[in-house]
Design a protein around this motif. Structure first.
Motif, PDB file in Angstrom:
ATOM      1  N   SER A 278       0.517  -0.859  -0.153  1.00  0.00           N
ATOM      2  CA  SER A 278      -0.588  -0.083   0.115  1.00  0.00           C
ATOM      3  C   SER A 278       0.771   1.783   0.066  1.00  0.00           C
ATOM      4  CB  SER A 278      -1.238  -0.199   1.250  1.00  0.00           C
ATOM      5  OG  SER A 278      -0.194  -0.135   2.713  1.00  0.00           O
ATOM      6  N   HIS A 279       2.428   1.087   0.375  1.00  0.00           N
ATOM      7  CA  HIS A 279       2.924   1.883   0.545  1.00  0.00           C
ATOM      8  C   HIS A 279       4.717   2.153  -0.405  1.00  0.00           C
ATOM      9  CE1 HIS A 279       0.792   3.403   4.379  1.00  0.00           C
ATOM     10  NE2 HIS A 279       1.021   3.862   4.166  1.00  0.00           N
ATOM     11  N   PRO A 280       5.147   3.065  -0.742  1.00  0.00           N
ATOM     12  CA  PRO A 280       6.058   2.983  -1.641  1.00  0.00           C
ATOM     13  C   PRO A 280       7.768   2.859  -0.719  1.00  0.00           C
ATOM     14  CG  PRO A 280       5.513   5.399  -1.837  1.00  0.00           C
ATOM     15  CD  PRO A 280       4.229   4.849  -1.088  1.00  0.00           C
ATOM     16  N   ASP A 281       8.491   2.738  -1.830  1.00  0.00           N
ATOM     17  CA  ASP A 281       9.631   2.619  -1.067  1.00  0.00           C
ATOM     18  C   ASP A 281       9.985   3.576  -0.579  1.00  0.00           C
ATOM     19  OD1 ASP A 281      12.241   1.372  -0.262  1.00  0.00           O
ATOM     20  OD2 ASP A 281      12.715   2.040  -2.187  1.00  0.00           O
ATOM     21  N   LEU A 282      10.203   3.842   0.900  1.00  0.00           N
ATOM     22  CA  LEU A 282      10.925   4.636   2.478  1.00  0.00           C
ATOM     23  C   LEU A 282      12.364   5.446   1.537  1.00  0.00           C
ATOM     24  CD1 LEU A 282      10.547   3.112   5.404  1.00  0.00           C
ATOM     25  CD2 LEU A 282       9.590   4.700   4.635  1.00  0.00           C
ATOM     26  N   ILE A 286      11.538   8.986   0.585  1.00  0.00           N
ATOM     27  CA  ILE A 286      12.916  10.198   1.234  1.00  0.00           C
ATOM     28  C   ILE A 286      13.244  10.936  -0.082  1.00  0.00           C
ATOM     29  CG2 ILE A 286      14.211  10.818   2.608  1.00  0.00           C
ATOM     30  CD1 ILE A 286      13.745   8.623   4.386  1.00  0.00           C
ATOM     31  N   ARG A 287      13.634  10.776  -0.790  1.00  0.00           N
ATOM     32  CA  ARG A 287      14.188  11.699  -2.217  1.00  0.00           C
ATOM     33  C   ARG A 287      13.514  12.266  -2.352  1.00  0.00           C
ATOM     34  NH1 ARG A 287      14.291  11.660  -7.199  1.00  0.00           N
ATOM     35  NH2 ARG A 287      12.609  10.676  -7.230  1.00  0.00           N
ATOM     36  N   ARG A 288      12.116  11.999  -2.806  1.00  0.00           N
ATOM     37  CA  ARG A 288      10.743  13.222  -3.687  1.00  0.00           C
ATOM     38  C   ARG A 288      10.696  14.371  -2.552  1.00  0.00           C
ATOM     39  NH1 ARG A 288       6.660  10.737  -7.979  1.00  0.00           N
ATOM     40  NH2 ARG A 288       7.422   8.937  -7.903  1.00  0.00           N
ATOM     41  N   LEU A 289      10.733  13.940  -1.103  1.00  0.00           N
ATOM     42  CA  LEU A 289      10.557  14.673  -0.113  1.00  0.00           C
ATOM     43  C   LEU A 289      11.418  15.685  -0.467  1.00  0.00           C
ATOM     44  CD1 LEU A 289       8.701  13.912   2.664  1.00  0.00           C
ATOM     45  CD2 LEU A 289       8.099  15.487   2.167  1.00  0.00           C
ATOM     46  N   GLU A 290      12.687  14.893  -0.024  1.00  0.00           N
ATOM     47  CA  GLU A 290      14.149  15.878  -0.192  1.00  0.00           C
ATOM     48  C   GLU A 290      14.284  16.968  -1.211  1.00  0.00           C
ATOM     49  OE1 GLU A 290      17.143  14.096   3.039  1.00  0.00           O
ATOM     50  OE2 GLU A 290      17.165  13.449   0.810  1.00  0.00           O
ATOM     51  N   ALA A 291      14.150  16.240  -2.748  1.00  0.00           N
ATOM     52  CA  ALA A 291      13.790  17.196  -3.886  1.00  0.00           C
ATOM     53  C   ALA A 291      13.133  18.065  -3.818  1.00  0.00           C
ATOM     54  CB  ALA A 291      13.521  16.429  -4.431  1.00  0.00           C
TER      55      ALA A 291
END
Length: 292
Positions: A278-282, A286-291
């Motif tokens: 139900s959830h994508p890879d952590l 994290i990578r998308r949030l940091e970007a």
């Protein structure tokens, strides 16, 4: 959100099978013509009614179901609460007001060593945010803030209703295809036992196609998780949201692979598990949030 979603899917399958059995017994919604063929237009209309009724029944029951099945204790401000519990309620309500939610969600805790939290409910104004006791023990204040902001973002985004509409479409195709497949199977048996074979085949195919259909729902859930991460970052701050995900990542790294899959319900799904996660890879979250 993982456990809540799996409970919703399981409830949906149960509701759908129950409705299907009842309607198969009652002379309602006949889609077989006098010549023994299928009236596809009638079947599609019949399937849509069952599909969306089943989905919205599951949504209406969602808050009650998770409270019952997971033993969620709702924290009421009028009760005698500990400082930690009052702080938890205050945080959820503060984040909810910041997200523009008119009626404050219920806030609850359930006993579990797992690190987990979820939001559920039939609407923004009838929602629930619950956290595990393990999450409160494992995470620091900033990480908890990020997790709560993420769950409040799910409510503010209307993800439960959107997911229900998608589930209704999936259910429609499940009912439609299951009855076509059951009709096909019943054509290969004797006429006297064909109705019984058709009845059993409908149930079997409906369960099978529902499981396959859940892949679509789970894929959409993974997509919405990125939006909830962004919403959580807007509410609590990007640093707290990233810190929450890193804290969860550290937790999963402390247990072996099998225990991590059970404890987090595939919220860090990857590889072969990703299809039913139900959830994508952590790492990707994290990578998308940091970007951002």
């Amino acid at each position: 959100m993982g456990k809540r979603l799996f409970l919703l899917i399981a409830t949906n399958i149960l509701v759908m099978v129950t409705i299907g059995i009842v309607l198969s017994i009652l002379p309602i919604g006949s889609y077989i013509t006098a010549s023994g063929n299928i009236d596809f237009l009638s079947l599609l209309a019949f399937s849509a009614v069952i599909g969306f009724v089943g989905a919205f029944m599951s949504l209406a029951m969602s808050r009650w179901m998770v409270k019952m099945m997971m033993g969620v204790r709702v924290l009421k401000e009028t009760d005698s609460l500990s400082h930690m519990e009052r702080d938890l309620v205050a945080r959820v309500h503060r984040l909810s007001r910041a997200a523009g939610i008119a009626k404050m969600p219920e806030v609850g805790i359930y006993k579990s060593r797992e690190v987990n939290a979820f939001a559920t409910g039939p609407s923004k104004n009838r929602s629930l945010v619950a956290v595990s006791s393990g999450l409160l023990q494992e995470m620091d204040n900033d990480a908890i803030e990020g997790v709560l902001a993420h769950e409040v973002a799910h409510i503010a985004n209307g993800d439960m209703v959107t997911m229900t509409l998608l589930q209704g479409v999936v259910n429609t195709f499940v009912v439609f295809l299951a009855r076509i497949a059951a009709w096909g199977v019943s054509r290969f048996v004797r006429e006297d036992i064909a109705p019984i074979v058709h009845f059993i085949a409908v149930i079997v195919f409906q369960i099978l196609f529902s499981i396959l259909g859940s892949i679509v729902v789970l894929a959409y859930s993974r997509y919405r998780e990125f939006h909830a991460d962004n919403g959580g970052a807007d509410l609590a701050g990007k640093d707290k949201m990233v810190h929450a995900l890193r804290s969860l990542q550290q937790y999963t790294n402390r247990v072996n692979t099998e225990q991590a899959s059970i404890a987090t319900l595939k919220i860090n799904g990857k590889g072969k598990n990703m299809l039913f996660s139900s959830h994508p890879d952590l790492n990707e979250r994290i990578r998308r949030l940091e970007a951002k």
